[in-house]
Motif scaffolding. Sequence first.
Motif, PDB file in Angstrom:
ATOM      1  N   ASP A  78      -0.962 -11.631  13.157  1.00 29.69           N
ATOM      2  CA  ASP A  78      -0.163 -12.051  12.010  1.00 29.69           C
ATOM      3  C   ASP A  78      -0.780 -11.603  10.691  1.00 29.69           C
ATOM      4  OD1 ASP A  78       1.698 -13.301  13.650  1.00 29.69           O
ATOM      5  OD2 ASP A  78       0.667 -15.239  13.585  1.00 29.69           O
ATOM      6  N   VAL A  79      -2.077 -11.291  10.691  1.00 29.93           N
ATOM      7  CA  VAL A  79      -2.731 -10.760   9.493  1.00 29.93           C
ATOM      8  C   VAL A  79      -2.576  -9.243   9.482  1.00 29.93           C
ATOM      9  CG1 VAL A  79      -4.416 -12.637   9.468  1.00 29.93           C
ATOM     10  CG2 VAL A  79      -4.976 -10.489  10.649  1.00 29.93           C
ATOM     11  N   THR A  80      -2.744  -8.643   8.303  1.00 29.32           N
ATOM     12  CA  THR A  80      -2.693  -7.195   8.205  1.00 29.32           C
ATOM     13  C   THR A  80      -4.077  -6.605   8.446  1.00 29.32           C
ATOM     14  OG1 THR A  80      -3.084  -7.255   5.818  1.00 29.32           O
ATOM     15  CG2 THR A  80      -0.793  -7.235   6.562  1.00 29.32           C
ATOM     16  N   VAL A  81      -4.099  -5.363   8.931  1.00 27.77           N
ATOM     17  CA  VAL A  81      -5.349  -4.629   9.129  1.00 27.77           C
ATOM     18  C   VAL A  81      -5.149  -3.233   8.531  1.00 27.77           C
ATOM     19  CG1 VAL A  81      -5.903  -5.926  11.224  1.00 27.77           C
ATOM     20  CG2 VAL A  81      -4.687  -3.740  11.405  1.00 27.77           C
ATOM     21  N   PRO A  82      -6.234  -2.513   8.239  1.00 34.68           N
ATOM     22  CA  PRO A  82      -6.090  -1.193   7.622  1.00 34.68           C
ATOM     23  C   PRO A  82      -5.244  -0.236   8.452  1.00 34.68           C
ATOM     24  CG  PRO A  82      -8.346  -1.968   7.415  1.00 34.68           C
ATOM     25  CD  PRO A  82      -7.649  -2.940   8.320  1.00 34.68           C
ATOM     26  N   ASP A  83      -4.395   0.509   7.752  1.00 30.58           N
ATOM     27  CA  ASP A  83      -3.540   1.532   8.358  1.00 30.58           C
ATOM     28  C   ASP A  83      -4.088   2.889   7.928  1.00 30.58           C
ATOM     29  OD1 ASP A  83      -1.550   3.161   9.331  1.00 30.58           O
ATOM     30  OD2 ASP A  83      -0.080   2.595   7.806  1.00 30.58           O
ATOM     31  N   TRP A  84      -4.950   3.463   8.756  1.00 27.60           N
ATOM     32  CA  TRP A  84      -5.632   4.696   8.389  1.00 27.60           C
ATOM     33  C   TRP A  84      -4.633   5.857   8.335  1.00 27.60           C
ATOM     34  CZ3 TRP A  84     -10.826   4.894  11.609  1.00 27.60           C
ATOM     35  CH2 TRP A  84     -11.630   3.799  11.213  1.00 27.60           C
ATOM     36  N   ARG A  85      -4.316   6.307   7.144  1.00 28.88           N
ATOM     37  CA  ARG A  85      -3.436   7.454   6.979  1.00 28.88           C
ATOM     38  C   ARG A  85      -4.226   8.762   7.009  1.00 28.88           C
ATOM     39  NH1 ARG A  85       1.034   5.409   3.987  1.00 28.88           N
ATOM     40  NH2 ARG A  85       1.449   3.312   4.806  1.00 28.88           N
ATOM     41  N   ILE A  86      -5.500   8.679   6.643  1.00 29.39           N
ATOM     42  CA  ILE A  86      -6.390   9.846   6.659  1.00 29.39           C
ATOM     43  C   ILE A  86      -7.622   9.473   7.470  1.00 29.39           C
ATOM     44  CG2 ILE A  86      -7.876  11.348   5.265  1.00 29.39           C
ATOM     45  CD1 ILE A  86      -5.884  10.943   2.955  1.00 29.39           C
ATOM     46  N   TYR A 201     -16.760 -12.610   8.146  1.00 30.89           N
ATOM     47  CA  TYR A 201     -17.310 -13.357   7.021  1.00 30.89           C
ATOM     48  C   TYR A 201     -16.416 -13.072   5.817  1.00 30.89           C
ATOM     49  CZ  TYR A 201     -19.523  -9.513   4.382  1.00 30.89           C
ATOM     50  OH  TYR A 201     -19.749  -8.395   3.615  1.00 30.89           O
ATOM     51  N   PRO A 202     -16.499 -13.880   4.753  1.00 31.91           N
ATOM     52  CA  PRO A 202     -15.510 -13.756   3.676  1.00 31.91           C
ATOM     53  C   PRO A 202     -15.394 -12.372   3.052  1.00 31.91           C
ATOM     54  CG  PRO A 202     -16.600 -15.862   3.501  1.00 31.91           C
ATOM     55  CD  PRO A 202     -17.319 -15.104   4.592  1.00 31.91           C
ATOM     56  N   GLY A 203     -16.442 -11.570   3.081  1.00 30.59           N
ATOM     57  CA  GLY A 203     -16.344 -10.229   2.519  1.00 30.59           C
ATOM     58  C   GLY A 203     -15.408  -9.309   3.273  1.00 30.59           C
ATOM     59  N   HIS A 204     -15.117  -9.640   4.526  1.00 33.73           N
ATOM     60  CA  HIS A 204     -14.203  -8.841   5.341  1.00 33.73           C
ATOM     61  C   HIS A 204     -12.824  -9.476   5.463  1.00 33.73           C
ATOM     62  CE1 HIS A 204     -17.784  -6.773   7.558  1.00 33.73           C
ATOM     63  NE2 HIS A 204     -17.484  -6.182   6.414  1.00 33.73           N
ATOM     64  N   LEU A 205     -12.632 -10.610   4.780  1.00 27.31           N
ATOM     65  CA  LEU A 205     -11.361 -11.323   4.864  1.00 27.31           C
ATOM     66  C   LEU A 205     -10.623 -11.232   3.534  1.00 27.31           C
ATOM     67  CD1 LEU A 205     -12.645 -14.539   6.694  1.00 27.31           C
ATOM     68  CD2 LEU A 205     -11.657 -12.477   7.720  1.00 27.31           C
ATOM     69  N   LEU A 206      -9.338 -10.894   3.591  1.00 30.77           N
ATOM     70  CA  LEU A 206      -8.492 -10.854   2.403  1.00 30.77           C
ATOM     71  C   LEU A 206      -7.665 -12.127   2.362  1.00 30.77           C
ATOM     72  CD1 LEU A 206      -7.302  -7.148   2.697  1.00 30.77           C
ATOM     73  CD2 LEU A 206      -9.081  -8.044   1.186  1.00 30.77           C
ATOM     74  N   LEU A 207      -7.615 -12.750   1.177  1.00 31.01           N
ATOM     75  CA  LEU A 207      -6.979 -14.060   1.070  1.00 31.01           C
ATOM     76  C   LEU A 207      -5.974 -14.114  -0.061  1.00 31.01           C
ATOM     77  CD1 LEU A 207     -10.437 -14.757   1.420  1.00 31.01           C
ATOM     78  CD2 LEU A 207      -9.202 -16.631   2.501  1.00 31.01           C
ATOM     79  N   VAL A 213      -4.948 -13.364   4.902  1.00 35.26           N
ATOM     80  CA  VAL A 213      -3.762 -12.516   5.071  1.00 35.26           C
ATOM     81  C   VAL A 213      -4.120 -11.120   5.579  1.00 35.26           C
ATOM     82  CG1 VAL A 213      -2.419 -13.761   3.337  1.00 35.26           C
ATOM     83  CG2 VAL A 213      -3.819 -11.800   2.638  1.00 35.26           C
ATOM     84  N   GLY A 214      -5.398 -10.775   5.565  1.00 35.80           N
ATOM     85  CA  GLY A 214      -5.814  -9.456   6.036  1.00 35.80           C
ATOM     86  C   GLY A 214      -7.267  -9.481   6.463  1.00 35.80           C
ATOM     87  N   VAL A 215      -7.635  -8.550   7.362  1.00 37.62           N
ATOM     88  CA  VAL A 215      -9.004  -8.477   7.874  1.00 37.62           C
ATOM     89  C   VAL A 215      -9.453  -7.025   7.869  1.00 37.62           C
ATOM     90  CG1 VAL A 215     -10.545  -8.990   9.799  1.00 37.62           C
ATOM     91  CG2 VAL A 215      -8.614 -10.512   9.318  1.00 37.62           C
ATOM     92  N   LEU A 216     -10.610  -6.779   7.260  1.00 38.58           N
ATOM     93  CA  LEU A 216     -11.150  -5.433   7.093  1.00 38.58           C
ATOM     94  C   LEU A 216     -12.309  -5.159   8.049  1.00 38.58           C
ATOM     95  CD1 LEU A 216     -11.401  -5.473   3.181  1.00 38.58           C
ATOM     96  CD2 LEU A 216      -9.510  -4.573   4.560  1.00 38.58           C
ATOM     97  N   ASP A 217     -12.707  -3.896   8.108  1.00 37.96           N
ATOM     98  CA  ASP A 217     -13.955  -3.436   8.738  1.00 37.96           C
ATOM     99  C   ASP A 217     -14.127  -3.911  10.179  1.00 37.96           C
ATOM    100  OD1 ASP A 217     -16.394  -2.375   9.305  1.00 37.96           O
ATOM    101  OD2 ASP A 217     -17.342  -3.033   7.450  1.00 37.96           O
ATOM    102  N   TRP A 218     -13.473  -3.212  11.089  1.00 34.35           N
ATOM    103  CA  TRP A 218     -13.506  -3.542  12.507  1.00 34.35           C
ATOM    104  C   TRP A 218     -14.506  -2.682  13.273  1.00 34.35           C
ATOM    105  CZ3 TRP A 218      -9.979  -7.117  14.933  1.00 34.35           C
ATOM    106  CH2 TRP A 218      -9.119  -7.760  14.035  1.00 34.35           C
TER     107      TRP A 218
END
Length: 299
Positions: A78-86, A201-207, A213-218
Amino acid sequence: MQTEANNQTSIAQLAAQHGLGLIPETITINEIGLDFRVAIATAHNGERWVLRIPRRSDVMPRATIEGRLLQRVAPLLDVTVPDWRIHSSELIAYPLLPGEPGLSIGLDGSLDWHVDVEDPTYTHSLGEFLAQLHSIDHRQVADTGIEIRTPDEVRQAIADDITRVSSEFQVAASLLDRWNTWLADDGFWPATSALTHGEVYPGHLLLTDQKIVGVLDWTTAAIGDPAQDFAFHRVLVSDEAFAATVQRYIEHGGNVGPKFAEHCAELYSISPINYGIYALTTGDPAHVRAAAAALNPEA
């Protein structure tokens, strides 16, 4: 030494080589990451982009796995994750996701918090996100190349890392005693593995309004110990906030063992071991010195 303007120009040129036209003056650069430089910039069409520029070639094979995993989990969460276009050996880039990071780190190492980690909205959304992530069928992601370990293999891998680091660094006896006691106690360890992010951790979480609402760096995602995704949260918040997160996790299908909170704290306690492995892998003298200090704080 490159000036900020030179950095902006070189990044804009790199993006242009990949078909992305950026306005150089809009580029802001974050040098904190160990594996990637990160920049945020505005394209000529007004769209905001995130750029990850590898510091070393050895990080790209893992990034390739990460890219495949992101494609699989995006429609399942349900959260967004990066959509690597490049995605090339020189650059990873994707449109900026909505939300604000819960934590940012200044160039001087200062921490800027943008979330109240005790807020029920945050703790509940974290429990819900982790329950959803950990429920993903392993078969849906197994062929992406991520590491897959049974609970026994996770446990053995930690023991092996401690042995490797101890052979290269002086490790405080009190830490070794603590870790060996933990590893020997069956009551701490989970019965099943789950798909984990690895560095929640909060640095990888978008709020937005304290809700994730989003999660970074997998990069560190794996099939392994689900408690790994709770480790930072355990040491960051009060007992009450942690219990609220776990309760929400259970209500949404998550499972925990009887010593779950303690196990999460122990997983966090081996951060110096993980850093030691990183220092040995990179061979960077600065990281080797910092790891040595963390591993033997009594010296």
